[in-house]
Design an enzyme around this catalytic site. Structure first.
Site, short mmCIF file in Angstrom:
data_model
loop_
_atom_site.label_atom_id
_atom_site.label_comp_id
_atom_site.label_asym_id
_atom_site.label_seq_id
_atom_site.Cartn_x
_atom_site.Cartn_y
_atom_site.Cartn_z
N CYS A 276 0.84 -1.21 0.00
CA CYS A 276 0.00 0.00 0.00
C CYS A 276 0.87 1.26 0.00
O CYS A 276 1.74 1.41 0.85
CB CYS A 276 -0.94 0.00 1.21
SG CYS A 276 -1.95 1.49 1.26
N GLY B 7 -7.37 -6.00 -10.56
CA GLY B 7 -7.89 -4.98 -9.65
C GLY B 7 -8.90 -4.09 -10.36
O GLY B 7 -10.06 -4.46 -10.56
#
Ligand SMILES: Cc1cc2nc3c(=O)[nH]c(=O)nc-3n(C[C@H](O)[C@H](O)[C@H](O)COP(=O)(O)O)c2cc1C
Length: 328
Positions: free
Chosen positions: A102, A226
């Site tokens: 992240c 994604g």
């Protein structure tokens, strides 16, 4: 249990974890449309350790979405291990995935997410402690590195494997790139040669040919999708068909709208109408993308305040009503 053993036979296309997107409702739909494996949104190990009710709720799983991983983020090996153990006892995920990718400053400030890749020793400790705490596969999701000068994904993948990781997920872009540029397929190939555990390639796959290209150039074992799945959960079937050389029929507008209806209805059911509708707007806009008058309908979608107005929007889209005669 090995990672490969939990994946349904022949399934090679997975849903990537996406905060604010891959909630239980979306994961269930993705599995129904052919995703071989799905992941939760990232979940704070610290919040789990405080037994935060909302976070615990976020980690609940249903039988319709398996096999499913719960992804944890954090920088403290003990907290990560205890939270993994707690989650195992409450929602019994098939896998615990550790977030090392992240790029959000809020997460990196506390050394979590991709910031962990700057500290290989800490990566080892976290994977090692989590692995010892649970009796299910543990995976890590990494990036190419912090920036081009520190593209240490191969080193981190090897360290994580030696600490007990059962698979490596690699989003082949640096933190500096965020989501820009091309994924470094060569880096995925290098990781595949460097480790013995399965490697899951990720980055910019939008269709069957993209997935085939990643498999061919990297020899990775699985791919993960994604952004291209947002508003298009059908993509898993589409790619599965392409990879198996089977004809694929694109969904009609009616079918698309029916899936969107189910998606938003269930979001409202699980989160309450107020929150459900607000969180669903991103999905609604994505489902509308590419339709005739998409910009107009997107504009309407942004103004929706309750489920009834959402149903009106669907009727408007399906009946091709003159966009100017809307009721919303
Ligand atoms: C809205 C959004 C939220 C994301 N949240 C997470 C997350 O919680 N954990 C994680 O590991 N990656 C997260 N990612 C990264 C994706 O899992 C994936 O690696 C990235 O989007 C690249 O794949 P794509 O090119 O197919 O979109 C997120 C990406 C997006 C766009």
């Amino acid at each position: 249990m090995q990672f490969r053993e939990i994946i349904p036979k022949g399934k090679k296309v997975f849903l990537a974890p996406m905060a604010g997107v891959t909630d239980r409702v979306f994961r269930e739909i993705a599995v129904r449309f052919g995703a071989g494996y799905v992941e939760s949104e990232m979940i704070s190990s610290k919040a789990i350790s405080y037994r935060d009710k909302k976070t615990i709720q976020l980690s609940s799983l249903s039988e319709e979405e398996r096999p499913c991983a719960i992804q944890l983020f954090g920088d403290n090996p003990q907290t990560m291990a205890e939270s993994a153990k707690f989650i195992l006892s409450t929602s019994s995920p098939d896998v615990i995935d550790i977030n090392m990718g992240c790029p959000a400053p809020k997460i990196n400030k506390s050394n979590a997410g991709v910031a962990l890749m700057k500290d290989p020793k800490l990566c080892f400790e976290i994977v090692n402690k989590v692995k010892k705490a649970v009796n299910i596969p543990v995976t890590v999701k990494i990036r190419k590195g912090w920036d081009s000068a520190n593209a240490n994904a191969v080193e981190i993948a090897k360290i994580c494997e030696s600490a007990g990781a059962d698979a490596i997920i690699i989003h082949a872009k640096t933190k500096e790139q965020m989501y820009k540029g091309k994924p470094d397929l060569e880096m995925i190939a290098k990781i595949k040669s460097a480790v013995n555990v399965p490697v899951i390639g990720n980055g910019d796959i939008k269709n069957g040919p993209d997935a085939a290209d990643m498999f061919e150039k990297t020899k990775c074992d699985y791919v993960m999708i994604g952004r291209a799945s947002i508003g298009n959960p059908f993509i898993f079937d589409e790619i599965n068909c392409y990879l198996s050389n089977t004809p694929y029929r694109y969904p009609s507008i009616e079918e698309k709208m029916e899936v969107m209806r189910e998606h938003v209805f269930n979001m409202c059911k699980y989160k309450g109408e107020y929150l459900g509708i607000r969180e669903a707007k991103r999905h609604i806009c994505a489902y509308i993308r590419g339709l005739n008058n998409a910009a107009f309908f997107r504009n309407l979608a942004c103004r929706i305040e309750n489920y009834n107005q959402f149903e009106i929007l669907i009727k408007e889209i399906l009946s091709h009503t003159n966009p100017l005669e809307t009721h919303i």
